[in-house]
Design a protein around this motif. Structure first.
Motif, PDB file in Angstrom:
ATOM      1  N   SER A   1       0.830  -1.207   0.000  1.00  0.00           N
ATOM      2  CA  SER A   1       0.000   0.000   0.000  1.00  0.00           C
ATOM      3  C   SER A   1       0.860   1.251   0.000  1.00  0.00           C
TER       4      SER A   1
ATOM      5  N   ARG B   1       0.064   5.772   0.205  1.00  0.00           N
ATOM      6  CA  ARG B   1      -0.884   6.878   0.213  1.00  0.00           C
ATOM      7  C   ARG B   1      -0.230   8.082  -0.443  1.00  0.00           C
TER       8      ARG B   1
ATOM      9  N   TYR C   1      -6.037  13.062  -0.951  1.00  0.00           N
ATOM     10  CA  TYR C   1      -5.266  11.839  -0.773  1.00  0.00           C
ATOM     11  C   TYR C   1      -5.761  10.745  -1.709  1.00  0.00           C
TER      12      TYR C   1
ATOM     13  N   GLN D   1      -5.426   6.722  -1.304  1.00  0.00           N
ATOM     14  CA  GLN D   1      -4.960   5.529  -0.614  1.00  0.00           C
ATOM     15  C   GLN D   1      -4.999   4.371  -1.601  1.00  0.00           C
TER      16      GLN D   1
ATOM     17  N   ASN E   1      -4.260   0.427  -2.134  1.00  0.00           N
ATOM     18  CA  ASN E   1      -4.026  -0.866  -1.490  1.00  0.00           C
ATOM     19  C   ASN E   1      -3.915  -1.967  -2.535  1.00  0.00           C
TER      20      ASN E   1
END
Length: 125
Positions: free
Chosen positions: A17, A19, A81, A83, A85
């Protein structure tokens, strides 16, 4: 025209992951812009990944990242942002954020007038 600055890229293993952050340069603000993330892999066209409206009510994602990526915005910090994953090696690219008035149904780079310089994401297999 707002100037954008991306950060948060790096090297991550497949399945990992990251960010990403998109902020306005000093003296500018993202508050009145819809903000999108695009990515461009070597030898490929720039691809729209996700977009968030000014109010954050509308969030859109490309089919390839739905369920794995989440876009958000923090008005207090004036930052957007992404994110990411369960990253895949084929998602290795330079990721750009861009500003526009609205998030269109199809993310066309030509509709975005303000761009950052990008942040590189490398996903190793």
């Amino acid at each position: 025209q707002v100037q954008l600055v991306e950060s948060g890229g790096g090297l991550v293993q497949s399945g990992g992951s990251l960010r990403l952050s998109c902020a306005a340069a000093p003296g500018y603000s993202l508050l009145y812009y819809a903000v999108a993330w695009f990515r461009q892999a070597p030898g490929k066209e720039r691809e729209g990944v996700s977009c968030i409206s000014v109010s954050a009510y509308i969030k859109s994602y490309s089919d390839s990242v739905k369920g794995r990526f989440t876009i958000s915005r923090d008005s207090a910090n004036d930052t957007v942002y992404l994110q990411m994953n369960t990253l895949k090696p084929e998602e290795t690219a330079v990721y750009y954020c861009a500003g526009a008035a609205v998030c269109a149904e199809v993310l066309d780079p030509a509709a975005f007038s303000a761009w950052g310089r990008g942040t590189r994401v490398s996903v190793s297999s």
